[in-house]
Design a protein around this motif. Structure first.
Motif, PDB file in Angstrom:
ATOM      1  N   VAL A 122     -49.557  -6.459 105.217  1.00 29.55           N
ATOM      2  CA  VAL A 122     -49.417  -5.198 104.352  1.00 29.55           C
ATOM      3  C   VAL A 122     -48.202  -5.323 103.557  1.00 29.55           C
ATOM      4  CG1 VAL A 122     -50.931  -3.901 105.984  1.00 29.55           C
ATOM      5  CG2 VAL A 122     -48.361  -3.824 106.292  1.00 29.55           C
ATOM      6  N   ALA A 123     -48.228  -4.382 102.462  1.00 32.12           N
ATOM      7  CA  ALA A 123     -47.325  -4.367 101.433  1.00 32.12           C
ATOM      8  C   ALA A 123     -47.275  -3.014 100.677  1.00 32.12           C
ATOM      9  CB  ALA A 123     -47.105  -5.684 100.684  1.00 32.12           C
ATOM     10  N   PRO A 124     -46.318  -2.781 100.062  1.00 32.95           N
ATOM     11  CA  PRO A 124     -46.342  -1.589  99.252  1.00 32.95           C
ATOM     12  C   PRO A 124     -47.468  -1.761  98.087  1.00 32.95           C
ATOM     13  CG  PRO A 124     -44.185  -2.278  99.118  1.00 32.95           C
ATOM     14  CD  PRO A 124     -44.971  -3.346  99.805  1.00 32.95           C
ATOM     15  N   SER A 125     -47.849  -2.765  97.497  1.00 40.86           N
ATOM     16  CA  SER A 125     -48.883  -3.340  96.410  1.00 40.86           C
ATOM     17  C   SER A 125     -49.552  -4.552  96.955  1.00 40.86           C
ATOM     18  CB  SER A 125     -48.375  -3.275  95.145  1.00 40.86           C
ATOM     19  OG  SER A 125     -47.507  -1.943  94.828  1.00 40.86           O
ATOM     20  N   ALA A 126     -50.577  -4.843  96.207  1.00 39.48           N
ATOM     21  CA  ALA A 126     -51.253  -6.063  96.755  1.00 39.48           C
ATOM     22  C   ALA A 126     -50.908  -7.163  95.815  1.00 39.48           C
ATOM     23  CB  ALA A 126     -52.899  -5.845  96.711  1.00 39.48           C
ATOM     24  N   VAL A 127     -49.706  -7.639  96.061  1.00 35.29           N
ATOM     25  CA  VAL A 127     -49.132  -8.668  95.163  1.00 35.29           C
ATOM     26  C   VAL A 127     -48.392  -9.683  96.234  1.00 35.29           C
ATOM     27  CG1 VAL A 127     -46.937  -9.309  93.696  1.00 35.29           C
ATOM     28  CG2 VAL A 127     -48.217  -6.742  93.426  1.00 35.29           C
ATOM     29  N   ALA A 128     -48.763 -11.044  96.217  1.00 38.19           N
ATOM     30  CA  ALA A 128     -48.561 -12.076  96.844  1.00 38.19           C
ATOM     31  C   ALA A 128     -47.070 -12.495  96.549  1.00 38.19           C
ATOM     32  CB  ALA A 128     -49.480 -13.113  96.837  1.00 38.19           C
ATOM     33  N   ARG A 140     -52.670  -6.369 101.697  1.00 39.88           N
ATOM     34  CA  ARG A 140     -53.273  -5.166 101.335  1.00 39.88           C
ATOM     35  C   ARG A 140     -52.229  -4.221 101.109  1.00 39.88           C
ATOM     36  NH1 ARG A 140     -54.163  -1.261 104.508  1.00 39.88           N
ATOM     37  NH2 ARG A 140     -53.619  -2.363 106.489  1.00 39.88           N
ATOM     38  N   GLU A 141     -52.601  -3.433  99.790  1.00 34.15           N
ATOM     39  CA  GLU A 141     -51.920  -2.155  99.834  1.00 34.15           C
ATOM     40  C   GLU A 141     -51.716  -1.247 100.904  1.00 34.15           C
ATOM     41  OE1 GLU A 141     -51.097  -0.461  95.627  1.00 34.15           O
ATOM     42  OE2 GLU A 141     -52.056   1.400  96.616  1.00 34.15           O
ATOM     43  N   LEU A 142     -50.756  -0.743 101.399  1.00 30.23           N
ATOM     44  CA  LEU A 142     -50.526   0.372 102.301  1.00 30.23           C
ATOM     45  C   LEU A 142     -51.154   1.546 101.871  1.00 30.23           C
ATOM     46  CD1 LEU A 142     -46.969  -0.651 103.607  1.00 30.23           C
ATOM     47  CD2 LEU A 142     -48.848  -0.485 105.147  1.00 30.23           C
ATOM     48  N   THR A 143     -51.805   2.355 102.704  1.00 26.17           N
ATOM     49  CA  THR A 143     -52.161   3.772 102.387  1.00 26.17           C
ATOM     50  C   THR A 143     -50.812   4.587 102.602  1.00 26.17           C
ATOM     51  OG1 THR A 143     -52.775   4.240 104.534  1.00 26.17           O
ATOM     52  CG2 THR A 143     -54.483   3.302 102.886  1.00 26.17           C
ATOM     53  N   ALA A 144     -51.030   5.787 101.960  1.00 30.45           N
ATOM     54  CA  ALA A 144     -49.831   6.786 102.569  1.00 30.45           C
ATOM     55  C   ALA A 144     -49.570   7.207 103.930  1.00 30.45           C
ATOM     56  CB  ALA A 144     -50.020   7.828 101.687  1.00 30.45           C
ATOM     57  N   ILE A 179     -38.875  -3.177 103.410  1.00 34.89           N
ATOM     58  CA  ILE A 179     -38.074  -2.096 102.790  1.00 34.89           C
ATOM     59  C   ILE A 179     -37.748  -2.823 101.145  1.00 34.89           C
ATOM     60  CG2 ILE A 179     -35.995  -1.271 102.617  1.00 34.89           C
ATOM     61  CD1 ILE A 179     -36.389  -0.695 105.587  1.00 34.89           C
ATOM     62  N   SER A 180     -37.288  -4.054 101.391  1.00 33.29           N
ATOM     63  CA  SER A 180     -36.983  -4.775  99.846  1.00 33.29           C
ATOM     64  C   SER A 180     -38.096  -5.080  98.974  1.00 33.29           C
ATOM     65  CB  SER A 180     -36.657  -6.093 100.271  1.00 33.29           C
ATOM     66  OG  SER A 180     -36.189  -6.999  99.108  1.00 33.29           O
ATOM     67  N   GLN A 181     -39.365  -5.063  99.652  1.00 28.47           N
ATOM     68  CA  GLN A 181     -40.601  -4.842  98.749  1.00 28.47           C
ATOM     69  C   GLN A 181     -40.851  -3.461  98.048  1.00 28.47           C
ATOM     70  OE1 GLN A 181     -43.706  -6.432 101.351  1.00 28.47           O
ATOM     71  NE2 GLN A 181     -42.175  -8.138 102.254  1.00 28.47           N
ATOM     72  N   PHE A 182     -40.508  -2.576  98.995  1.00 30.88           N
ATOM     73  CA  PHE A 182     -40.712  -1.305  98.489  1.00 30.88           C
ATOM     74  C   PHE A 182     -39.827  -0.919  97.331  1.00 30.88           C
ATOM     75  CE2 PHE A 182     -43.309   0.220 101.924  1.00 30.88           C
ATOM     76  CZ  PHE A 182     -44.150   1.340 101.180  1.00 30.88           C
ATOM     77  N   LEU A 183     -38.307  -1.537  97.344  1.00 33.73           N
ATOM     78  CA  LEU A 183     -37.414  -1.193  96.511  1.00 33.73           C
ATOM     79  C   LEU A 183     -37.739  -2.112  95.080  1.00 33.73           C
ATOM     80  CD1 LEU A 183     -34.231  -1.366  98.656  1.00 33.73           C
ATOM     81  CD2 LEU A 183     -35.344   0.637  97.531  1.00 33.73           C
ATOM     82  N   SER A 184     -38.531  -3.205  95.242  1.00 31.70           N
ATOM     83  CA  SER A 184     -38.402  -4.048  93.920  1.00 31.70           C
ATOM     84  C   SER A 184     -39.628  -3.666  93.243  1.00 31.70           C
ATOM     85  CB  SER A 184     -38.724  -5.523  94.449  1.00 31.70           C
ATOM     86  OG  SER A 184     -38.913  -6.496  93.250  1.00 31.70           O
ATOM     87  N   SER A 187     -42.757  -6.209  93.412  1.00 37.94           N
ATOM     88  CA  SER A 187     -43.653  -6.018  94.339  1.00 37.94           C
ATOM     89  C   SER A 187     -44.143  -4.724  94.859  1.00 37.94           C
ATOM     90  CB  SER A 187     -43.057  -6.575  95.710  1.00 37.94           C
ATOM     91  OG  SER A 187     -41.726  -6.010  96.048  1.00 37.94           O
ATOM     92  N   ASN A 188     -43.525  -3.788  94.105  1.00 34.17           N
ATOM     93  CA  ASN A 188     -43.832  -2.275  94.330  1.00 34.17           C
ATOM     94  C   ASN A 188     -44.491  -1.755  92.948  1.00 34.17           C
ATOM     95  OD1 ASN A 188     -44.463   0.580  94.679  1.00 34.17           O
ATOM     96  ND2 ASN A 188     -42.510   0.803  95.830  1.00 34.17           N
ATOM     97  N   GLN A 189     -45.663  -1.748  93.040  1.00 40.68           N
ATOM     98  CA  GLN A 189     -46.490  -1.284  91.702  1.00 40.68           C
ATOM     99  C   GLN A 189     -47.265  -0.027  91.909  1.00 40.68           C
ATOM    100  OE1 GLN A 189     -48.439  -4.925  90.157  1.00 40.68           O
ATOM    101  NE2 GLN A 189     -46.637  -6.193  90.127  1.00 40.68           N
ATOM    102  N   ARG A 190     -46.984   0.737  92.827  1.00 40.13           N
ATOM    103  CA  ARG A 190     -47.518   1.899  92.883  1.00 40.13           C
ATOM    104  C   ARG A 190     -47.190   2.977  92.055  1.00 40.13           C
ATOM    105  NH1 ARG A 190     -48.922   1.964  98.927  1.00 40.13           N
ATOM    106  NH2 ARG A 190     -49.427   4.080  98.642  1.00 40.13           N
ATOM    107  N   THR A 191     -48.007   4.007  91.905  1.00 43.84           N
ATOM    108  CA  THR A 191     -47.844   5.021  91.049  1.00 43.84           C
ATOM    109  C   THR A 191     -48.046   6.311  91.716  1.00 43.84           C
ATOM    110  OG1 THR A 191     -50.485   5.321  90.389  1.00 43.84           O
ATOM    111  CG2 THR A 191     -48.589   3.942  89.020  1.00 43.84           C
TER     112      THR A 191
END
Length: 411
Positions: A122-128, A140-144, A179-184, A187-191
């Motif tokens: 799992v990750a913030p977004s589905a980015v490898a 897989r993108e994490l749900t809220a 956490i680093s993935q959420f910050l970048s 890797s974090n392409q959520r809206t």
């Protein structure tokens, strides 16, 4: 008493009153020594028994994961609840037996786990993970709701380990982990509420800090390890990193450890060509960033890890006021008594130097396996073997962990 002894032997009192006996700290190194059931076991205790007399004022464990279905490499310890609290308590007692304060580094790998360990991370977004030859599966993108659960898991792990006798915790927010993935922004392409702007991207670590603080109270230290930058074009940079630090400081962060890079751009290992020669000469790879943080947040205690090798370089960093604690990682794997020797005036330089082949990814792997094997030797009651050929260490590593873990990140 030498200048080095007088500076490095000074205790450090954090704003919450917690006292670290001196200015030398063992930075987190992912040991890979936990048992198959994710408990610490005897090998990791043997290693920390060897390090207990190292002379550091603070020792930070390697990755302790918050979810047994998401580990970064074989041998990770996982703490989800208090089912193994006696085992944790023994580890804490051993690690603290020489007088060091001991904190647990808590972590979640997100997408940064070999596909042989987690087929669908799992990750913030589905980015490898880029540039790794497919060793990491597409996440897989994490749900809220899952994000909220992960925040609770970090807090639960912190509560359990401090209840078992560890003195504090460090949140791992660097090196490409969750956490680093959420910050970048790469890797974090959520809206939604967890991405799309710098403020929303940093919400995840802020909420983790709040949740942990609620569980452990104001007097238990809560630190974070954070990248100054991830050294990737379009990624997490210094300006945004400073904004994260300000937000965490407002929440009562007790200490910031500064690092940098990811495992595709391994600045923290000193093998990435993006590090300037002038930076290497100052020893501390991220000292200029530490100076920026100090200028903006003078009351926030700072620990800097990456590149320190001489007593003079360590003293200069502390005496200048840029940092409060010197983090030592790799030196302690080949010279486990190095801090004690520094404080006694019997040593003034580490033998550690990055090993390079000229191939960036191979350089990172050679570094990782070399120091992992040294820790495994101490876990068996042996002394480090710093002069062993790198090829022997890679072979040893493969025989113990297999090919699937060769590119797994460390602490």
């Amino acid at each position: 008493m030498t200048r080095e002894q007088s500076i490095l032997a000074q205790p450090l009192e954090l704003p919450n009153g917690f006292v670290i006996p001196n200015r030398l700290a063992k930075a987190a190194l992912s040991e890979g020594l936990g048992r198959r059931d994710f408990t610490p076991g005897s090998r990791i205790k043997n290693l920390y028994r060897r390090w207990a007399g190292s002379g550091v004022g603070l020792s930070i464990t390697g990755n302790v994961m918050v979810d047994r279905t998401a580990i970064g490499e074989p041998g990770n310890v996982v703490v989800e609840d208090d089912r193994h609290v006696d085992d944790l308590a023994e580890w804490a007692q051993i690690a603290k037996s020489g007088g060091s304060k001991v904190w647990v580094q808590i972590n979640h790998p997100g997408r940064q786990t070999p596909r042989t360990l987690t087929a669908r991370p799992v990750a913030p977004s589905a980015v490898a993970v880029p540039g790794t030859g497919g060793l990491f599966a597409e996440p897989r993108e994490l749900t809220a709701r899952e994000i909220e659960d992960l925040i609770r898991r970090f807090a639960t792990t912190a509560k359990v380990v401090t209840g078992a006798g560890f003195d504090g915790v460090q949140i791992h927010g660097a090196h490409g982990y969750l956490i680093s993935q959420f910050l970048s922004p790469l890797s974090n392409q959520r809206t939604d509420a967890w991405g799309g702007t710098a403020e929303k991207r940093r919400r995840f670590p802020v909420e983790i800090l709040r949740a942990i603080r609620e569980e452990v109270g104001p007097h238990t230290p809560v630190a974070i390890k954070l990248n100054s930058a991830d050294f990737q074009k379009g990624g997490f940079g210094e300006e945004e990193s400073l904004e994260v630090v300000h937000a965490l400081a407002e929440e009562g962060l007790d200490l910031l450890e500064i690092s940098g890079g990811t495992y595709t751009s391994a600045a923290m290992l000193g093998v990435d060509p993006s590090l300037k020669a002038s930076t290497r000469r100052r020893e501390a790879y991220f000292l200029s960033y530490a100076e920026r943080v100090r200028a903006e947040l003078p009351a926030l205690p700072l620990m800097l890890t990456g590149g320190f090798r001489t007593a003079g370089g360590m003293v200069d960093a502390v005496e200048s006021g840029a940092v409060d604690l010197v983090g030592l990682g790799r030196p302690l794997t080949v010279q486990p008594d190095f801090p004690a020797q520094l404080l006694a005036g019997r040593a003034d330089e580490s033998v550690v130097n990055p090993r390079r082949s000229g191939i960036r990814m191979l350089d990172s792997l050679t570094e990782l396996t070399y120091y992992s094997v040294q820790m495994w030797r101490m876990a068996k009651g042996k002394e480090p073997a710093p002069d062993r050929h790198a090829a022997l260490n890679v072979t040893h590593y493969l025989l113990n962990n297999g090919l699937e873990s060769l590119r797994s990140p460390r602490g």
